[in-house]
Write an enzyme that holds these catalytic residues in place. Structure first.
Site, PDB file in Angstrom:
ATOM      1  N   HIS A 126      73.358  93.498  21.689  1.00 40.23           N
ATOM      2  CA  HIS A 126      72.201  93.173  22.509  1.00 40.23           C
ATOM      3  C   HIS A 126      71.264  94.350  22.717  1.00 40.23           C
ATOM      4  O   HIS A 126      70.073  94.145  22.980  1.00 40.23           O
ATOM      5  CB  HIS A 126      72.652  92.621  23.867  1.00 40.23           C
ATOM      6  CG  HIS A 126      73.033  91.180  23.820  1.00 40.23           C
ATOM      7  ND1 HIS A 126      74.295  90.757  23.461  1.00 40.23           N
ATOM      8  CD2 HIS A 126      72.319  90.055  24.054  1.00 40.23           C
ATOM      9  CE1 HIS A 126      74.339  89.439  23.494  1.00 40.23           C
ATOM     10  NE2 HIS A 126      73.160  88.984  23.857  1.00 40.23           N
ATOM     11  N   GLY A 127      71.760  95.559  22.633  1.00 43.16           N
ATOM     12  CA  GLY A 127      70.854  96.674  22.833  1.00 43.16           C
ATOM     13  C   GLY A 127      71.538  98.021  22.822  1.00 43.16           C
ATOM     14  O   GLY A 127      72.744  98.118  23.068  1.00 43.16           O
TER      15      GLY A 127
END
Length: 478
Positions: free
Chosen positions: A326-327
């Site tokens: 996700h990041g």
């Protein structure tokens, strides 16, 4: 080009008309139109990254053919690992290089040394995590001899870059999407009408729910030190509905748009906030990513074979990788770790497959026990979302410490009754439609057509009344 933009409102009808009235007699030209439209759609963000998308597509296309035709195990491995390494290499450079550089710098500074780490001054290519996973699953499936390599480059390129799913999913499989691309498609009015309903519902989720919740969620998170504990709780709840309305709204628009072209995409959300435990939540949230990790990471690691400790290890790996996907921020890793911890008791006591049907599937009302379980699961999810939304670890813990203060039971500093009312109406509609693929799918079909069109008109009016300025979708950054 945003789904909730005026440009897309012009783009979609043009492509639809060309698709069904100009190119409909020739499947090859029809697919070529989809490919050109998809590249144009992607170039509206930054035309330079179209070349990266094309390179990734060519790499996996030729690698797949070479893997399939080779009888030499070493040659098959060479092409397989070439594709995997380059794809993950691009993802690592664009998405994670600066994260690792900064983390190494912080680690060295702990020992009293100061170094200047080189960082990349580049923007993250939009949708790279999604189309990279399309290519990875395709190459893996060929290597495992689950599917045959696609010889038609245009058909394969459409599979990778099909514009409804290109920038934020769902993450498709070649076994599901490619056969539809290769098959002659005939216009189906009921399918197209259903697509328009799903687009309408997706726009309502995004523009009315997500964007209006975002106003207060951003206000509270960006100045969390100055708000009471009760207000911080409200901010976390607003973010929970923001991210759900935003991402599931995008998925609804993507699936609805694809239905206009006679192509069915994988369902990505199934009313996750009605889940009774965290395992059910992850069967209903971002379904295409969850199943991707199950098939291409969890099972290859050993899956549920080898005893309970192996299951626990594999579960933690999947959740941590999911957080990292996700990041490039430690907050996402903590978010993944929290979800793994939530999942752990269910796994240990073999309760992770208890709730396979939607809540109150055969009745109108849930039991008190079900309500309690839903509230507990939602509370745990909201708590984890704090890490997802926070700027960094320090901000997350500062936010949480602010919640568990004397002001937790005070009256919130903000009381946006209009947004709260919208959330309540939204959840009622979700509850009424929970047995279907999306809330509006069959809502009101037992009533006269006037009722349905009145409902559609009211939703359109509400979208225009409560619509703020165009807002990007949250998952574009992933």
């Amino acid at each position: 080009m945003l789904f909730n933009s005026f440009n897309f409102a012009l783009f979609l009808p043009v492509v639809f008309i060309l698709y069904w009235f100009v190119t409909n007699k020739n499947l090859k030209i029809q697919n070529a139109l989809l490919l050109i439209s998809s590249y144009f759609f992607y170039s509206c963000w930054d035309w330079r990254f179209v070349f990266l998308l094309i390179f990734s597509t060519l790499l996996d296309y030729f690698s797949g053919i070479q893997i399939e035709k080779s009888n030499n195990p070493n040659e098959r491995k060479f092409w397989f690992w070439l594709s995997i390494t380059i794809n993950l290499g691009f993802l690592g450079v664009f998405k994670y290089f600066n994260f690792f550089a900064d983390s190494l710098k912080d680690l060295i500074s702990v020992f009293g040394f100061q170094v200047n780490m080189w960082s990349l001054k580049v923007i993250l290519p939009i949708g790279i995590s999604f189309y990279t996973f399309h290519g990875l699953s395709y190459v893996i499936d060929i290597y495992k001899k689950r599917i045959n390599a696609e010889k038609n480059f245009i058909d394969y390129a459409v599979f990778v870059s099909y514009f409804p799913l290109l920038v934020a999913g769902p993450i498709e499989r070649a076994t599901h999407l490619l056969p539809q691309i290769k098959k002659k498609r005939i216009f189906n009015y009921d399918q197209a009408a259903d697509g328009l309903r799903q687009i309408l519902w997706g726009l309502f989720k995004k523009i009315v729910i997500a964007d209006n919740c975002a106003v207060y969620a951003n206000m509270i998170f960006n100045d969390s030190a100055h708000y009471s504990g009760s207000t911080l709780v409200m901010g976390a709840v607003f973010f929970a509905f923001q991210i759900y309305g935003d991402f599931s709204g995008y998925s609804d628009i993507a699936l609805g748009t694809s239905r206009l072209f006679g192509i069915e995409l994988l369902q990505n959300f199934s009313f996750p906030y009605f889940s009774r435990d965290i395992a059910e939540f992850w069967r209903r949230w971002h379904i295409s990513l969850t199943t991707w990790f199950k098939d291409y990471l969890y099972i290859p690691l050993g899956g549920s074979r080898g005893g309970k400790w192996v299951q626990i290890r594999n579960t933690f790996i999947v959740f941590l990788v999911s957080g990292f996907w996700h990041g490039a921020n430690w907050t996402f890793i903590i978010w993944g770790l929290l979800n793994a911890i939530y999942f752990l008791p269910l796994l240990i006591f073999n309760k992770n497959r208890d709730h396979l049907e939607i809540i109150a599937y055969k009745s109108n009302w849930p039991s008190f026990r079900e309500i309690f379980l839903v509230l507990i699961t939602f509370g745990l999810t909201v708590f984890a979302w704090i890490f997802f939304r926070a700027n960094n670890i320090h901000h997350a813990f500062q936010y949480i410490s602010g919640i568990f203060s004397k002001s937790l039971f005070s009256i919130p500093d903000l009381r946006p009754r209009d947004v709260i009312s919208l959330i309540i109406i939204f959840m009622i509609m979700e509850w009424l439609g929970r047995r279907n693929k999306y809330a509006l799918e069959k809502m009101g079909f037992q009533y006269h057509r006037i009722f349905r069109w009145t409902l559609y008109s009211v939703l359109l009016i509400v979208i225009f009344l409560f619509g703020t300025q165009e807002q990007e979708f949250i998952y574009f950054q992933f």
